[in-house]
Design a protein around this motif. Structure first.
Motif: not given
Length: 170
Positions: A121-122, A148, A151-152, A155-156
């Motif tokens: 997903l990232q 979302n 947020q990803n 994180r990525a």
């Protein structure tokens, strides 16, 4: 009667010219985009072709064909591949990419090699980011809330920083 026929021929030729120009301009870029997102080359090619076929059907109702094609190509790929379950996105980079234009776009850097180390997903949201999409455009294309996506992306980026640090790239 002759005026209507002439108008039809002009309109048809205009559509064909515009569509062909768009096809030539975006085909390899869209394939590269999907490969960057994690698609196998064959799956990317199929998804992009299906998106162009769909565009031909709805041509007159599409205001922004470039972003529409990116969105539909991505959705076609995820439908065929995962039935919209992003946790199952392909994480393998296709071997033997053979199209020179795709190689040129992807091969300009080690982006794909680094991105493939991210969770699927990232990797997908970073592919949209790399292609110049906003989080809202990415959210729309992926069918998820923009929060979302952001947020990803966060994180990525954190994961990419770790990967690059491990490789000694700053």
């Amino acid at each position: 009667m002759q005026t209507a026929r002439t108008e039809y021929e002009i309109t048809t030729q205009s559509f064909e010219d515009e569509f062909e120009q768009l096809f030539r301009e975006l085909l390899h870029r869209l394939i590269s985009f999907l490969v960057t997102a994690g698609a196998r080359l064959a799956d990317a090619e199929d998804a992009v072709q299906m998106a162009f076929i769909e565009l031909a059907r709805v041509w007159r109702s599409v205001e922004h064909p470039r972003s529409w094609l990116r969105k539909v190509s991505f959705r076609m790929w995820t439908k065929v591949l995962t039935k919209n379950k992003f946790d199952d996105l392909v994480s393998e980079f296709p071997e033997g990419v053979s199209h020179e234009q795709v190689d040129e776009i992807i091969g300009q850097s080690q982006v794909v090699q680094v991105l493939k180390q991210l969770p699927p997903l990232q990797q997908a949201v970073m592919a949209f980011e790399y292609d110049g999409c906003t989080p809202s455009e990415t959210a729309d294309a992926m069918g998820m809330p923009a929060v979302n996506v952001r947020q990803n992306l966060h994180r990525a980026r954190a994961n990419l920083a770790k990967v690059l640090q491990q490789k000694g790239i700053h």
